[in-house]
Design an enzyme around this catalytic site. Structure first.
Site, PDB file in Angstrom:
ATOM      1  N   ASP A  43      40.087  30.963  53.531  1.00 30.33           N
ATOM      2  CA  ASP A  43      38.910  31.701  53.993  1.00 30.33           C
ATOM      3  C   ASP A  43      38.234  31.054  55.192  1.00 30.33           C
ATOM      4  O   ASP A  43      38.559  29.929  55.575  1.00 30.33           O
ATOM      5  CB  ASP A  43      37.910  31.865  52.833  1.00 30.33           C
ATOM      6  CG  ASP A  43      37.745  30.596  52.009  1.00 30.33           C
ATOM      7  OD1 ASP A  43      38.116  29.522  52.491  1.00 30.33           O
ATOM      8  OD2 ASP A  43      37.246  30.686  50.878  1.00 30.33           O
TER       9      ASP A  43
ATOM     10  N   ASN B  90      30.473  30.273  40.034  1.00 34.52           N
ATOM     11  CA  ASN B  90      30.461  31.632  39.475  1.00 34.52           C
ATOM     12  C   ASN B  90      31.882  32.164  39.237  1.00 34.52           C
ATOM     13  O   ASN B  90      32.070  33.347  38.988  1.00 34.52           O
ATOM     14  CB  ASN B  90      29.702  32.587  40.414  1.00 34.52           C
ATOM     15  CG  ASN B  90      30.334  32.688  41.801  1.00 34.52           C
ATOM     16  OD1 ASN B  90      31.378  32.090  42.049  1.00 34.52           O
ATOM     17  ND2 ASN B  90      29.716  33.445  42.695  1.00 34.52           N
TER      18      ASN B  90
ATOM     19  N   HIS C 209      34.340  32.179  41.505  1.00 37.25           N
ATOM     20  CA  HIS C 209      35.039  32.749  42.661  1.00 37.25           C
ATOM     21  C   HIS C 209      36.231  31.886  43.061  1.00 37.25           C
ATOM     22  O   HIS C 209      36.269  30.683  42.810  1.00 37.25           O
ATOM     23  CB  HIS C 209      34.092  33.031  43.843  1.00 37.25           C
ATOM     24  CG  HIS C 209      33.632  31.849  44.618  1.00 37.25           C
ATOM     25  ND1 HIS C 209      32.406  31.786  45.230  1.00 37.25           N
ATOM     26  CD2 HIS C 209      34.239  30.672  44.927  1.00 37.25           C
ATOM     27  CE1 HIS C 209      32.278  30.653  45.864  1.00 37.25           C
ATOM     28  NE2 HIS C 209      33.379  29.954  45.699  1.00 37.25           N
TER      29      HIS C 209
ATOM     30  N   GLU D 248      34.435  37.086  45.361  1.00 40.76           N
ATOM     31  CA  GLU D 248      33.223  36.926  44.563  1.00 40.76           C
ATOM     32  C   GLU D 248      33.243  37.857  43.345  1.00 40.76           C
ATOM     33  O   GLU D 248      33.893  38.906  43.366  1.00 40.76           O
ATOM     34  CB  GLU D 248      31.998  37.270  45.421  1.00 40.76           C
ATOM     35  CG  GLU D 248      31.780  36.333  46.603  1.00 40.76           C
ATOM     36  CD  GLU D 248      31.115  35.019  46.202  1.00 40.76           C
ATOM     37  OE1 GLU D 248      31.301  34.543  45.058  1.00 40.76           O
ATOM     38  OE2 GLU D 248      30.415  34.444  47.047  1.00 40.76           O
TER      39      GLU D 248
END
Ligand code: F6R
Length: 241
Positions: free
Chosen positions: A67, A136, A138, A143
């Site tokens: 990313d 979380n 990801h 996400e």
């Protein structure tokens, strides 16, 4: 899933570097999928040492990063381009032409994503994918959401990720709100996956990854579907499994 629990961050980094080195030696033109963030820093520093002291050879290795922040160019100190050169690429004998990172400054981000996806396919897919994990759940910047995109795409970062990543910036306002990320498709098609996690802040996401219900709300749970996933966790990250 194979799970190794080690005592400390340093042990995780050494073990992870050994597995990457094994891959590089077994197939010297491997396609490596690479992650950024604080988790793999120790692994990269160990790989640099292995290159300098043991001649670990990256001359035919090809890489695809997961990313990049949208809006940050390669010279921005918080861009993942900058990170990768600082922590790894500047210090090893990889060829510039074999390095692939999504272009955060692309004028047409959607086209850049499509081109990136095509390049991964043209290189034969990922042989060995290194992953960190968000608090979380990801993976890359995939996400939690009601659906997940399979291909490389532009994503809006969640408030949690913006907050978590603000530690690298002067203020939370400076954290880009969008990123380009490899989708779950090429990640799950990788021949082998290595996921690293350190610290208590990752423990709930790791519990879900290992034994939670598979859900787009915790993208890492999709790793349960992959036949060759290795987790290297320190004690704190592993405390809920
Ligand atoms: C970055 C990436 C992210 C990080 C995750 C954990 O390339 O893929 O998914 O792995 O945000 O970041 P750290 O390691 O900083 O806790």
């Amino acid at each position: 899933m194979k799970i190794h629990v080690v005592n400390h961050y340093q042990d995780m980094s050494v073990k992870a570097a050994e597995l990457v080195a094994e891959q590089v030696k077994d197939k010297n033109d491997s396609v490596l999928g690479l992650a950024t963030g604080s988790t793999p820093e120790g692994m990269y520093s160990r790989l640099v040492k292995m290159h300098q002291e043991e001649d670990l050879d990256f001359s035919a290795i090809r890489t695809f990063n997961l990313d990049e922040y949208l809006g940050l160019g390669p010279d921005h100190p918080q861009s993942y381009h900058f990170y990768m050169h600082q922590h790894l690429f500047h210090h090893i004998n990889i060829l510039q032409k074999n390095i692939n990172i999504p272009d955060g400054k692309a004028i047409d981000a959607e086209t850049a994503c499509r081109d990136y996806e095509e390049s991964i396919v043209n290189e034969g897919g990922i042989d060995f994918q290194v992953l960190g994990i968000g608090g979380n759940g990801h993976i890359g910047f995939n996400e939690p959401d009601t659906s997940l995109s399979a291909v490389t795409h532009v994503v809006e970062l969640t408030e949690k990720t913006v907050k978590d990543n603000s530690r690298f910036f002067d203020s939370e306002e400076e954290v880009p709100r969008k990123a380009l990320t490899m989708g779950m498709g090429p990640i799950l098609k990788a021949k082998k996956i290595l996921l690293l996690a350190s610290g208590e802040g990752k423990s709930e996401a790791i519990r879900a990854t290992v034994s939670g219900k598979i859900t787009t709300q915790v993208p890492a749970t999709f790793l349960q579907l992959h036949p060759k996933v290795i987790l290297i966790l320190d004690k704190e990250a592993a405390k809920l499994i």
